[in-house]
Write a protein that holds these residues in place. Sequence first.
Motif, PDB file in Angstrom:
ATOM      1  N   LEU A  42      -3.239 -53.910  48.243  1.00 51.53           N
ATOM      2  CA  LEU A  42      -2.989 -53.030  49.568  1.00 51.53           C
ATOM      3  C   LEU A  42      -4.153 -52.076  49.880  1.00 51.53           C
ATOM      4  O   LEU A  42      -4.229 -51.958  51.148  1.00 51.53           O
ATOM      5  N   GLU A  43      -4.836 -51.608  49.084  1.00 50.23           N
ATOM      6  CA  GLU A  43      -5.995 -50.706  49.325  1.00 50.23           C
ATOM      7  C   GLU A  43      -7.002 -51.333  50.057  1.00 50.23           C
ATOM      8  O   GLU A  43      -7.467 -50.788  50.974  1.00 50.23           O
ATOM      9  N   GLN A  44      -7.341 -52.686  49.673  1.00 52.47           N
ATOM     10  CA  GLN A  44      -8.388 -53.406  50.290  1.00 52.47           C
ATOM     11  C   GLN A  44      -7.965 -53.839  51.730  1.00 52.47           C
ATOM     12  O   GLN A  44      -8.927 -53.704  52.802  1.00 52.47           O
ATOM     13  N   LEU A  45      -6.670 -54.044  51.785  1.00 50.75           N
ATOM     14  CA  LEU A  45      -6.269 -54.254  53.266  1.00 50.75           C
ATOM     15  C   LEU A  45      -6.362 -53.263  54.114  1.00 50.75           C
ATOM     16  O   LEU A  45      -6.716 -53.218  55.514  1.00 50.75           O
ATOM     17  N   LEU A  46      -6.004 -52.081  53.855  1.00 55.17           N
ATOM     18  CA  LEU A  46      -5.833 -50.863  54.399  1.00 55.17           C
ATOM     19  C   LEU A  46      -7.171 -50.372  54.788  1.00 55.17           C
ATOM     20  O   LEU A  46      -7.553 -49.725  55.963  1.00 55.17           O
ATOM     21  N   ILE A  47      -8.236 -50.589  54.078  1.00 53.17           N
ATOM     22  CA  ILE A  47      -9.522 -50.020  54.248  1.00 53.17           C
ATOM     23  C   ILE A  47     -10.179 -51.174  55.244  1.00 53.17           C
ATOM     24  O   ILE A  47     -10.937 -50.741  56.020  1.00 53.17           O
ATOM     25  N   HIS A  48     -10.115 -52.470  54.824  1.00 53.78           N
ATOM     26  CA  HIS A  48     -10.907 -53.497  55.892  1.00 53.78           C
ATOM     27  C   HIS A  48     -10.195 -53.939  57.072  1.00 53.78           C
ATOM     28  O   HIS A  48     -10.882 -54.485  58.000  1.00 53.78           O
ATOM     29  N   LYS A  49      -8.891 -53.836  57.168  1.00 48.70           N
ATOM     30  CA  LYS A  49      -7.922 -54.321  58.308  1.00 48.70           C
ATOM     31  C   LYS A  49      -8.532 -55.571  58.655  1.00 48.70           C
ATOM     32  O   LYS A  49      -8.834 -55.958  59.846  1.00 48.70           O
ATOM     33  N   PRO A  59      -8.377 -59.481  60.095  1.00 45.78           N
ATOM     34  CA  PRO A  59      -7.493 -59.868  61.147  1.00 45.78           C
ATOM     35  C   PRO A  59      -6.637 -61.072  60.538  1.00 45.78           C
ATOM     36  O   PRO A  59      -5.384 -61.165  61.046  1.00 45.78           O
ATOM     37  N   ASP A  60      -7.112 -61.686  59.647  1.00 49.63           N
ATOM     38  CA  ASP A  60      -6.031 -62.385  58.994  1.00 49.63           C
ATOM     39  C   ASP A  60      -5.877 -62.060  57.449  1.00 49.63           C
ATOM     40  O   ASP A  60      -6.833 -62.277  56.466  1.00 49.63           O
ATOM     41  N   PRO A  61      -5.053 -61.420  56.920  1.00 52.90           N
ATOM     42  CA  PRO A  61      -4.825 -60.829  55.491  1.00 52.90           C
ATOM     43  C   PRO A  61      -4.956 -61.990  54.496  1.00 52.90           C
ATOM     44  O   PRO A  61      -5.596 -61.694  53.278  1.00 52.90           O
ATOM     45  N   ILE A  62      -4.276 -63.096  54.552  1.00 48.09           N
ATOM     46  CA  ILE A  62      -4.051 -63.929  53.747  1.00 48.09           C
ATOM     47  C   ILE A  62      -5.342 -64.642  52.999  1.00 48.09           C
ATOM     48  O   ILE A  62      -5.579 -64.376  51.688  1.00 48.09           O
ATOM     49  N   PRO A  63      -6.248 -65.068  53.931  1.00 49.06           N
ATOM     50  CA  PRO A  63      -7.487 -65.418  53.413  1.00 49.06           C
ATOM     51  C   PRO A  63      -8.402 -64.431  52.597  1.00 49.06           C
ATOM     52  O   PRO A  63      -8.998 -64.543  51.714  1.00 49.06           O
ATOM     53  N   PHE A  64      -8.286 -63.248  53.303  1.00 50.69           N
ATOM     54  CA  PHE A  64      -9.014 -61.997  52.725  1.00 50.69           C
ATOM     55  C   PHE A  64      -8.536 -61.622  51.419  1.00 50.69           C
ATOM     56  O   PHE A  64      -9.283 -61.220  50.509  1.00 50.69           O
ATOM     57  N   GLN A  72     -16.744 -42.926  51.925  1.00 50.78           N
ATOM     58  CA  GLN A  72     -15.189 -43.013  51.744  1.00 50.78           C
ATOM     59  C   GLN A  72     -14.611 -43.770  52.834  1.00 50.78           C
ATOM     60  O   GLN A  72     -13.847 -44.844  52.931  1.00 50.78           O
ATOM     61  N   THR A  73     -15.109 -43.268  53.816  1.00 50.61           N
ATOM     62  CA  THR A  73     -14.639 -44.084  55.353  1.00 50.61           C
ATOM     63  C   THR A  73     -15.024 -45.580  55.389  1.00 50.61           C
ATOM     64  O   THR A  73     -14.163 -46.296  55.882  1.00 50.61           O
ATOM     65  N   CYS A  74     -16.092 -46.067  54.767  1.00 56.99           N
ATOM     66  CA  CYS A  74     -16.355 -47.378  54.942  1.00 56.99           C
ATOM     67  C   CYS A  74     -15.900 -48.371  53.667  1.00 56.99           C
ATOM     68  O   CYS A  74     -16.171 -49.334  53.358  1.00 56.99           O
ATOM     69  N   GLY A  75     -15.055 -47.530  52.899  1.00 55.04           N
ATOM     70  CA  GLY A  75     -14.369 -48.235  51.687  1.00 55.04           C
ATOM     71  C   GLY A  75     -14.989 -48.303  50.331  1.00 55.04           C
ATOM     72  O   GLY A  75     -14.688 -48.991  49.480  1.00 55.04           O
ATOM     73  N   ILE A  76     -16.148 -47.527  50.348  1.00 52.31           N
ATOM     74  CA  ILE A  76     -16.749 -47.448  48.905  1.00 52.31           C
ATOM     75  C   ILE A  76     -16.036 -46.625  48.006  1.00 52.31           C
ATOM     76  O   ILE A  76     -16.168 -45.519  48.354  1.00 52.31           O
TER      77      ILE A  76
END
Length: 479
Positions: free
Chosen positions: A31-38, A40-45, A152-156
């Motif tokens: 969930l954290e990775q989804l919110l950080i990277h957003k 377009p297609d969550p399943i393959p991500f 932090q903004t870029c998800g590191i």
Amino acid sequence: MDATTAPHRIPPEMPQYGEENHVFEMMQAMLEQLLIHKPPDPIPFLISHLQQNNDNVPRIVILGPPASGKTTIAMWLCKHLSSNLITMDSLVAKEFPFLPAAAQAYYQKNKQVPNLLLIRMIRRRLAQEDCVQRGWILDGIPETRDQTLMIQTCGISPRHVIVLSAPDTVLIERNLGKRIDPKTGEIYHTTFDWPPDFEIQSRLQIPEGISELETAQRLLEYHRNIVRVIPSYPRILKVISADQPCVDVFYQALTFVQSNRRSNAPFTPRVLLCGPRGSGKSLQAALLAQKYGLVNICCGQLLKETVADQSKLGEVIQDYLEKHWTVPDSIIMKMLSQRLSQQDCLQRGWVLHGFPRDLDQAHLLASTGHKPNRVFFLNVPFDSVMERLTLRRTDPVTGERYHLMYKPPPTMEVQGRLLQNPKDSEEQVKLKVDLYYRSSAELERFYGEAITLNGDQDPYTVFEYIESGIINPLPKKVP
């Protein structure tokens, strides 16, 4: 689940599976990775994220003032953890030929690069395969709050942040003694790390920017920035004094980065207390039940309660008790399984003592799916057990319990009528303790993640140790 069918009968295997395989933490990380990277297609991500299998690789930031030894600690951690060391110099050295001319000039003059360019270089480096698979250690980055927020903004997101600290006078003195080998780039010190080779000694040079005035200016700049960086990492930061031997600093840092953070996963304690008679299992179980609302299950007491219920199982057990025979393990296990499957145990958790006493019983307990997730062995010396048990007495008139050493009777009249339980005789106690220690080694091997405690101390001190063992996260299996 259908809310109208509550309370839900959740099989005990479900939470057990979730805890053992860290399902909650895995879902939280995705969930954290989804919110950080957003994406377009969550399943393959998410599939790609799971295939990387790198949620537990080192992600460490080491900060500290000049001459605090942060680069040395970072290098040692990097070697010990087989990770990747990332410094400002290594980033620039890798990217310098591709930098714009203005950025090259800026770096050569200030030994820094613009923040946007620095973050871009860090992102590219951390996206490379070696960092993805083996993790990374950032040495001295971020330096400012702006860099911290951009990272932090870029998800590191680091998992551990170490800040080294030492008095400025010590740091200035350390810095003045630095020497560098121009051939290898190794750093030495005139006091703490002088090379034995005369050839190396002869070519050492004084680095630029280590004078007392320059060091003081850099320290002032560091102090201005670090107080604004620290609040960005409230739960993952540890300050370590650098004014001690470097090896001590390293082991403190290593212990910290190898520790697991408290898990936010829903947790139902299933506690097993093992120990010889007189080790204090009953008292510790009562304290745990009182503080955490766990169901206190004493195997001996449960046998009596089952008999009192006058159930079919109770009638079978009563026959064995009346004939002074040992109740078979299969019957005890059936009784325990019924009790542990009840709704209060599933919802609130339980603390079990008095069973298992040997390896066969431990296998039986595991086979029913009621596996404890916290196991404690209370070790007490034989002399202490004898002292605790053989001096116990009971007043047959009032039912009051006394101890000839710790709680003596108030009058000679009461003392004269005290009786000793036959189970507390020296011969019986010695027999029970010997039987326990014959099986304890096998039990400890069976429960490989068990915690062994010294039970021969104040009971509330023992309780604090047990409490810390319950609160801390389960150890993760190393692949």
